[in-house]
Design an enzyme around this catalytic site. Structure first.
Site, PDB file in Angstrom:
ATOM      1  N   CYS A   3       0.834  -1.208   0.000  1.00  0.00           N
ATOM      2  CA  CYS A   3       0.000   0.000   0.000  1.00  0.00           C
ATOM      3  C   CYS A   3       0.865   1.253   0.000  1.00  0.00           C
ATOM      4  O   CYS A   3       1.695   1.440   0.898  1.00  0.00           O
ATOM      5  CB  CYS A   3      -0.914  -0.008   1.227  1.00  0.00           C
ATOM      6  SG  CYS A   3      -1.704   1.580   1.546  1.00  0.00           S
ATOM      7  N   CYS A  51       0.501   3.399   3.406  1.00  0.00           N
ATOM      8  CA  CYS A  51       0.917   2.938   4.732  1.00  0.00           C
ATOM      9  C   CYS A  51       2.233   3.597   5.153  1.00  0.00           C
ATOM     10  O   CYS A  51       3.068   3.934   4.308  1.00  0.00           O
ATOM     11  CB  CYS A  51       1.081   1.411   4.718  1.00  0.00           C
ATOM     12  SG  CYS A  51      -0.461   0.499   5.005  1.00  0.00           S
ATOM     13  N   HIS A 101      -3.988   0.594   8.264  1.00  0.00           N
ATOM     14  CA  HIS A 101      -4.575   0.267   6.961  1.00  0.00           C
ATOM     15  C   HIS A 101      -5.979  -0.326   7.073  1.00  0.00           C
ATOM     16  O   HIS A 101      -6.791  -0.224   6.148  1.00  0.00           O
ATOM     17  CB  HIS A 101      -3.642  -0.738   6.250  1.00  0.00           C
ATOM     18  CG  HIS A 101      -4.008  -1.055   4.834  1.00  0.00           C
ATOM     19  ND1 HIS A 101      -3.714  -0.210   3.780  1.00  0.00           N
ATOM     20  CD2 HIS A 101      -4.633  -2.130   4.279  1.00  0.00           C
ATOM     21  CE1 HIS A 101      -4.140  -0.753   2.640  1.00  0.00           C
ATOM     22  NE2 HIS A 101      -4.694  -1.918   2.917  1.00  0.00           N
ATOM     23  N   ASN A 109     -13.614   9.934  -0.870  1.00  0.00           N
ATOM     24  CA  ASN A 109     -14.298   8.887  -1.630  1.00  0.00           C
ATOM     25  C   ASN A 109     -14.067   7.589  -0.883  1.00  0.00           C
ATOM     26  O   ASN A 109     -12.928   7.162  -0.739  1.00  0.00           O
ATOM     27  CB  ASN A 109     -13.708   8.742  -3.042  1.00  0.00           C
ATOM     28  CG  ASN A 109     -14.010   9.942  -3.917  1.00  0.00           C
ATOM     29  OD1 ASN A 109     -15.049  10.559  -3.794  1.00  0.00           O
ATOM     30  ND2 ASN A 109     -13.078  10.271  -4.808  1.00  0.00           N
ATOM     31  N   SER A 123      -9.399   4.110  -5.098  1.00  0.00           N
ATOM     32  CA  SER A 123      -8.513   3.094  -5.649  1.00  0.00           C
ATOM     33  C   SER A 123      -7.614   2.470  -4.587  1.00  0.00           C
ATOM     34  O   SER A 123      -6.821   1.593  -4.875  1.00  0.00           O
ATOM     35  CB  SER A 123      -7.683   3.694  -6.784  1.00  0.00           C
ATOM     36  OG  SER A 123      -7.063   4.876  -6.373  1.00  0.00           O
ATOM     37  N   HIS A 180      -6.893   2.058   2.043  1.00  0.00           N
ATOM     38  CA  HIS A 180      -6.305   2.721   3.207  1.00  0.00           C
ATOM     39  C   HIS A 180      -7.153   3.965   3.510  1.00  0.00           C
ATOM     40  O   HIS A 180      -7.455   4.738   2.611  1.00  0.00           O
ATOM     41  CB  HIS A 180      -4.858   3.124   2.899  1.00  0.00           C
ATOM     42  CG  HIS A 180      -4.106   3.516   4.136  1.00  0.00           C
ATOM     43  ND1 HIS A 180      -3.112   2.738   4.695  1.00  0.00           N
ATOM     44  CD2 HIS A 180      -4.235   4.601   4.946  1.00  0.00           C
ATOM     45  CE1 HIS A 180      -2.652   3.340   5.785  1.00  0.00           C
ATOM     46  NE2 HIS A 180      -3.323   4.468   5.956  1.00  0.00           N
ATOM     47  N   HIS A 231      -8.394   7.304   3.750  1.00  0.00           N
ATOM     48  CA  HIS A 231      -7.819   8.588   3.327  1.00  0.00           C
ATOM     49  C   HIS A 231      -8.863   9.460   2.645  1.00  0.00           C
ATOM     50  O   HIS A 231      -9.897   8.983   2.194  1.00  0.00           O
ATOM     51  CB  HIS A 231      -6.641   8.366   2.377  1.00  0.00           C
ATOM     52  CG  HIS A 231      -7.043   7.935   1.002  1.00  0.00           C
ATOM     53  ND1 HIS A 231      -7.520   6.671   0.714  1.00  0.00           N
ATOM     54  CD2 HIS A 231      -7.058   8.599  -0.183  1.00  0.00           C
ATOM     55  CE1 HIS A 231      -7.798   6.568  -0.577  1.00  0.00           C
ATOM     56  NE2 HIS A 231      -7.528   7.731  -1.153  1.00  0.00           N
ATOM     57  N   GLN A 273      -9.123  13.575   0.452  1.00  0.00           N
ATOM     58  CA  GLN A 273      -8.379  14.451  -0.436  1.00  0.00           C
ATOM     59  C   GLN A 273      -8.744  15.900  -0.185  1.00  0.00           C
ATOM     60  O   GLN A 273      -9.769  16.210   0.406  1.00  0.00           O
ATOM     61  CB  GLN A 273      -8.690  14.119  -1.898  1.00  0.00           C
ATOM     62  CG  GLN A 273      -8.417  12.679  -2.294  1.00  0.00           C
ATOM     63  CD  GLN A 273      -8.462  12.487  -3.812  1.00  0.00           C
ATOM     64  OE1 GLN A 273      -7.910  13.285  -4.576  1.00  0.00           O
ATOM     65  NE2 GLN A 273      -9.116  11.430  -4.245  1.00  0.00           N
TER      66      GLN A 273
HETATM   67  O1  LIG Z   1      -8.151  11.017  -7.078  1.00  0.00           O
HETATM   68  P1  LIG Z   1      -8.386   9.546  -7.218  1.00  0.00           P
HETATM   69  O2  LIG Z   1      -8.730   8.885  -5.918  1.00  0.00           O
HETATM   70  O3  LIG Z   1      -7.300   8.844  -7.974  1.00  0.00           O
HETATM   71  O4  LIG Z   1      -9.688   9.420  -8.156  1.00  0.00           O
HETATM   72  C1  LIG Z   1     -11.010   9.415  -7.710  1.00  0.00           C
HETATM   73  O5  LIG Z   1     -11.433  10.683  -7.197  1.00  0.00           O
HETATM   74  C2  LIG Z   1     -11.419  11.772  -8.123  1.00  0.00           C
HETATM   75  C3  LIG Z   1     -11.964  13.004  -7.428  1.00  0.00           C
HETATM   76  O6  LIG Z   1     -13.269  12.819  -6.946  1.00  0.00           O
HETATM   77  C4  LIG Z   1     -12.208  11.441  -9.397  1.00  0.00           C
HETATM   78  O7  LIG Z   1     -11.987  12.449 -10.354  1.00  0.00           O
HETATM   79  C5  LIG Z   1     -11.775  10.094 -10.001  1.00  0.00           C
HETATM   80  O8  LIG Z   1     -12.615   9.767 -11.085  1.00  0.00           O
HETATM   81  C6  LIG Z   1     -11.862   9.023  -8.913  1.00  0.00           C
HETATM   82  O9  LIG Z   1     -11.454   7.769  -9.429  1.00  0.00           O
END
Ligand SMILES: O=P(O)(O)O[C@H]1O[C@H](CO)[C@@H](O)[C@H](O)[C@H]1O
Ligand SMILES: O=P(O)(O)O[C@H]1O[C@H](CO)[C@@H](O)[C@H](O)[C@H]1O
Lengths: 345, 345
Positions: B50, B53, B112, B152, B160, B163, B165, B167
């Site tokens: 990961c 981590c 994790h 997300n 993806s 873990h 997290h 943004q």
């Molecule tokens: O930034 P990541 O986690 O790679 O990507 C994810 O979040 C983003 C922001 O919401 C989106 O645009 C992507 O389509 C999604 O896969």
């Protein structure tokens, strides 16, 4: 120097007035996320368990006739009903209004195994005729203000039955996206005496950067402001308000461009390409809408391959729609593909 | 007689000005469509593969420190970059503007295997402190106009890496949803001298129909205009513009309501509940925004079970957002669930 091909930017959607975010460099990021299952291929021409196949039983107990072309019936689980009592709820900040309507299901073909790109142009013409009939019939109900004709294709697009079919939802008020497009087109028409999409089409035909297919009566292109990776739009060359106004020649040309565009989609990843698609046209029973210019949107979710889609999540839901490849790159890719379906080559 | 519980209707989203369609009877329709895989459960506390981590290598070659609480770094695949040259493209109907920004990744925990509802309130407080720091630091860049903090959660939401997290995407212009919410809140504030959400909260606390959890400083509720099946919103009781203005007490109360709300979510279908969530707060470096009232949206996709989600497709994309259960039903369900996570019971 600022370059649309390389640098993050926002683009104006002239049909809604919204700006969308483009991050061209973002495709470099590796993908470790969700990989979808491939949709099942090679369905039989008839499926005894399918409630859309000719002669089969539907969930309301009725039987489908042995239909031979496109076939339409009222949705057994309509989201909008014609007998909803009118009324309002208004507690200052809590506001609601009743909404009535009619929901219909259109089987594109009796053949369970087909999809639009695998149907003959003649058979697609029959679908277009059915769309025209539905538009004519539903607009006779004076409470109907807008008729949304659309298709959800593929499991990944919430389609619960692979039998080729689309839907019509006719509503008593004008839906959100259509209000936005009406406003934008009205403003343009008032200022220029021409439809917004006529002038837009002229610019696109001059630049040739986002055009995918052109025939005598229609153009398929990736709109400058596209938000889905391979989003496209079919626009009629003639400024008509709705599907009923198409001549026989235009109907034939529309069937042809529909087959070609959807075949290119399937050819992209050699898979039955999922999308939601639908026409946008003028409201009905709502006075004159000269500004309206018929078009059809295709919103396909796939991004990288047959199994990796674009997620419109976090930032997109909370802040701003965002795409990772430019409209020009997507258009170049789609343009370069054969318009003959890989299964028909 | 028109009844919100039974009949199709539209509801006003006071934060955006948009109307959404509610079809309460639609849940009766059987589901034969896509069923998602269950997310993997029981992850190890440390995963050598990961890139989030502690101590592991990231894709740009750098090493994560042996961090002990929440940890932040600049996204290796940022959608927005701080060195994007400014510029415009304007060919009448084709309009674009460069967009710059800063994208950050926030690890919620070194462990994790955790998610927000399984973290201690103290650990969640550390995340909130990190959000505050990021907000303070990023707003020092005068070109930044808005700071979107979000998460997300779950593969199905495009996440993806499991873990825990979130943004931060900070941008040089104010994103679409935030422009709409700014306009609506400004109009209300100008007319009433109070924030839109203060008055809305008062109505909701009187009616008690859509409230899920209330503590001394925050309320979690299903907004009257919710569009996702179990969409919720956390609103601060105090009219503050942004996360930096919270007192220590408020920070503790926010950590508590975050843990409880996300635990209820997991308890709904006994699964790590996917969603996109994020704060909405005032723009920065953009003058005074007294009208703004801090809140946080949760948009979860699941509808019927741990594996059947709501598809926002065809009609929703082309015409109007639509939901199948009422906000009141969803709120009653969430309210009735324990606020203690099923794994901690
Ligand atoms: O930034 P990541 O986690 O790679 O990507 C994810 O979040 C983003 C922001 O919401 C989106 O645009 C992507 O389509 C999604 O896969
Ligand atoms: O009407 P269907 O095919 O049962 O349902 C599908 O299309 C509808 C209209 O776009 C959506 O509201 C549903 O979420 C989707 O699953």
């Amino acid at each position: 120097m600022f370059d649309l091909k390389e640098h993050s930017h926002t683009r104006l959607n002239i049909l809604t007035g919204d700006w969308i975010l483009v991050s061209p460099h973002r495709m470099k990021r590796p993908w470790q996320g969700k990989v979808e299952d491939l949709p099942a291929d090679n369905r039989p021409a008839y499926d005894a368990g399918c409630y859309l196949c000719p002669g089969n039983k539907r969930s309301d107990g009725s039987m489908n006739p042995a239909y031979e072309n496109a076939y339409v019936f009222t949705n057994d689980f309509s989201a909008l009903l014609s007998d909803t009592p009118t009324g309002e709820y208004n507690n200052s900040l809590l506001q609601a209004k009743s909404e009535s309507g009619i929901c219909r299901v259109i089987c594109f073909s009796p053949d369970h195994s087909l999809t639009l790109p695998l149907m003959s142009e003649q058979a697609i013409e029959k679908v277009i005729e059915l769309w025209q009939n539905e538009f004519a019939e539903l607009s006779k109900h004076s409470f109907i203000k807008y008729i949304q004709i659309f298709e959800n294709k593929g499991e990944i697009m919430g389609c619960s039955n692979p039998h080729p079919h689309g839907q019509v939802w006719a509503s008593s008020s004008i839906p959100l996206e259509l209000s936005k497009e009406t406003t934008q087109q009205q403003n343009y028409f008032q200022q220029h005496g021409k439809s917004l999409l006529s002038d837009y089409l002229q610019t696109e035909l001059q630049q040739q950067e986002r055009i995918i297919i052109e025939n005598e009566h229609f153009v398929a292109l990736v709109p400058f402001w596209a938000v889905w990776p391979y989003e496209t739009m079919i626009v009629s060359k003639r400024h008509v308000q709705h599907v009923l106004q198409f001549t026989d020649e235009e109907k034939t040309a529309l069937a042809s461009i529909l087959k070609q565009l959807t075949a290119k989609y399937d050819n992209l990843f050699h898979v039955s390409f999922p999308y939601s698609a639908g026409m946008h046209q003028s409201p009905v029973n709502d006075g004159v809408h000269e500004e309206w210019h018929w078009h059809m949107h295709f919103y396909p979710p796939l991004l990288r391959s047959a199994t990796v889609k674009k997620f419109m999540v976090g930032y997109e839901m909370l802040a701003n729609p965002q795409r990772d490849i430019t409209a020009e790159t997507a258009a170049a890719t789609l343009r370069s593909l054969s318009a003959i379906h890989y299964k028909e080559q």
